[in-house]
Structure formats: structure tokens, C-alpha cells
Design an enzyme around this catalytic site. Structure first.
Site, PDB file in Angstrom:
ATOM      1  N   HIS A  26      70.103 -49.091  18.806  1.00  0.00           N
ATOM      2  CA  HIS A  26      70.071 -48.623  20.198  1.00  0.00           C
ATOM      3  C   HIS A  26      71.029 -47.461  20.359  1.00  0.00           C
ATOM      4  O   HIS A  26      71.957 -47.267  19.562  1.00  0.00           O
ATOM      5  CB  HIS A  26      70.422 -49.753  21.166  1.00  0.00           C
ATOM      6  N   CYS A  27      70.786 -46.663  21.386  1.00  0.00           N
ATOM      7  CA  CYS A  27      71.701 -45.571  21.735  1.00  0.00           C
ATOM      8  C   CYS A  27      72.265 -45.869  23.119  1.00  0.00           C
ATOM      9  O   CYS A  27      72.419 -47.026  23.499  1.00  0.00           O
ATOM     10  CB  CYS A  27      70.990 -44.228  21.658  1.00  0.00           C
ATOM     11  N   ILE A  28      72.533 -44.870  23.904  1.00  0.00           N
ATOM     12  CA  ILE A  28      73.183 -45.089  25.203  1.00  0.00           C
ATOM     13  C   ILE A  28      72.258 -45.780  26.196  1.00  0.00           C
ATOM     14  O   ILE A  28      72.697 -46.636  26.977  1.00  0.00           O
ATOM     15  CB  ILE A  28      73.668 -43.744  25.782  1.00  0.00           C
TER      16      ILE A  28
END
Length: 268
Positions: A26-28
Site C-alpha cells: 500500500h501507499c498513502i
């Protein structure tokens, strides 16, 4: 049971189950999936979920937009799925299985040039500034430019090939210092500056004379494609020599043969 356990179970089912997930991270704001079979993902039902803000596929990754709470959702998801998350770099590497040849080439080029963006911006500003100080006659009653009266400003060059060669070797996992040295040989002060070629008579262009062949001594200042080709030549020569050279002599033979041959190829 976490806050997003039920939603995580639903998303796991809609992406094709645990066996369809090659990697997840996942990212932000987004969940990033590499799916073994992207067609198994029910995009319409996924986007209909309350917790989902949208989805899209990019560079072989199926990305589901969750929002600022994605880290909590991710923790519940990997707990439900019973799989371990990986880094974004690992997801990018795994995503190559879902990319065609053109997409892989574009991804590689993007990863090569991304670290160079700050240098390109600064280099562009320097070149623009240099054009101003080399074209505006502001000194000695309007007869000379700043470059005419300053040795320092007249000697500024754009060393983009050095950055490109370094970035290619970094991307390909070979010796970065050799890439830097190769880049420096492309813009060495011993070579005729690429910007000066147009104003130099053919007979005055310096040459390497090997008896059976002559090679023009011309630099590659601000050149992109020649630097990329030279760097990839270095990369594959280094990999080749590492395979065939005994470990006892590899520290000397590999860098020497790789660099010398790639420099010769670049200038020939």
C-alpha cells in the site's frame, strides 16, 4: 476483529481470492495488488464497496483507492488473507509479469530518469542562464557578454550523461562507480565540446589515430540516447565478464574490460 475486517474479506473475494494475489502493498491512499490473473477481479463490485473510492490499473498493478485510512485497512486485509505484505519496490518487480514488452521498456526508462529529474531541472536552469549571459552584451559599453570576460562562466557545461550512466547502472544492479566514470569519459575536457562542433572546421576536429582507423574526439555534452546506449553496453559487458571470470581475478578484470570496451564502443 479489526474495523475493516468485513470489508477486507469482501475485497479479498472480489480480487479473486488469496491464490490470485502475487503481491500486495500500500501507499498513502491506495492498496496495490499484483494479480496472477487481473481478469478475475470484479472491478464493478469493488468500486461499489463503501470503503472504496475508486480503482485503476497502472504498470501491471491493480490499485484500489481507500483513502487516508489505508494503513489500517491494509493491516486487516493481510490478517484476513493470511499473506505477508511486501515493499512497493517488490510489488513493482512482481508487476512486470502483467506488463508487455513496451510497458516494461517504458517502466525501465521511467525508473532510470526519475532520479535525474532534479538534476535535469537544475541543468535546464543553468543552460537557460548560460544562454542569457552568453547572448546579452551588457559589459564594456555593450561589446562583451559575461562569458567573454569570465573564464568561469564560459566553462559551464551540462553533464547530463554522467547522471544517466549512473542511473542506468543503479537500475540494472551493476557497479555505479563505473557508470559515473563512463559518463565522465563522455564529457571529458580532452574532447571537443559537442556545442563547438558546428563552428569547427572538419580538418580541425581532433582525432584518435590508430593507423587503420581514425575516430573523432567529440564529447557527448547534454546527449541522452548515446549516454543510455553506452551505459547499457557497460551493464551487459560487466554482467558477461562476471559470469566468465574466475573470482580470483574478477576484481581487476571485470571493471577494466567492461569500462575500456564500453568507452571504445561509445566513441567509435
Amino acid at each position: 476483529m479489526g474495523k475493516y475486517t468485513n470489508d477486507a474479506k469482501e475485497l479479498l473475494h472480489l480480487v479473486g481470492g488469496r491464490e490470485n494475489i502475487a503481491a500486495v502493498s500500500h501507499c498513502i491512499t491506495r492498496m496495490r495488488f499484483v494479480l496472477n490473473d487481473p481478469k478475475k477481479a470484479d472491478i464493478q463490485k469493488i468500486e461499489a464497496m463503501k470503503v472504496v473510492k475508486g480503482s485503476f490499473t497502472q504498470a501491471g498493478q491493480f490499485q484500489v483507492i481507500i483513502g487516508n485510512t489505508v494503513s489500517d485497512f491494509y493491516n486487516d486485509f493481510i490478517a484476513v488473507a493470511g499473506i505477508e505484505g511486501v515493499s512497493k519496490d517488490a510489488v513493482k518487480s512482481a508487476a512486470k509479469q502483467n506488463q508487455n514488452v513496451v510497458q516494461r521498456i517504458m517502466t525501465a526508462l521511467a525508473e532510470i530518469f526519475a532520479p535525474l529529474i532534479p538534476a535535469i531541472i537544475v541543468g535546464g536552469l543553468i543552460l537557460g542562464f548560460r544562454n542569457c549571459i552568453d547572448s546579452l552584451y551588457l559589459f564594456e559599453n555593450g561589446t562583451k557578454t559575461l562569458c567573454d570576460i569570465s573564464q568561469f562562466w564560459s566553462g559551464i557545461d551540462h553533464l547530463l550523461p554522467v547522471g544517466i550512466c549512473w542511473s542506468v547502472t543503479k537500475k540494472m544492479g551493476t557497479t555505479q562507480m563505473l557508470g559515473i566514470v563512463l559518463g565522465l569519459t563522455l564529457v571529458s575536457g580532452q574532447l571537443l565540446n559537442a556545442y563547438a562542433v558546428a563552428g569547427t572546421a572538419a580538418a580541425d576536429i581532433p582525432k584518435w589515430d590508430f593507423g587503420f582507423v581514425q575516430v573523432d574526439m567529440i564529447g557527448y555534452q547534454a546527449q541522452v540516447i548515446p549516454a543510455i546506449l553506452a551505459a547499457f553496453t557497460l551493464v551487459y559487458l560487466e554482467k558477461f565478464f562476471r559470469k566468465i571470470c574466475p573470482s580470483v581475478i574478477s576484481m581487476i578484470v571485470v571493471p577494466f574490460c567492461s569500462l575500456v570496451l564500453s568507452v571504445m564502443a561509445a566513441h567509435f
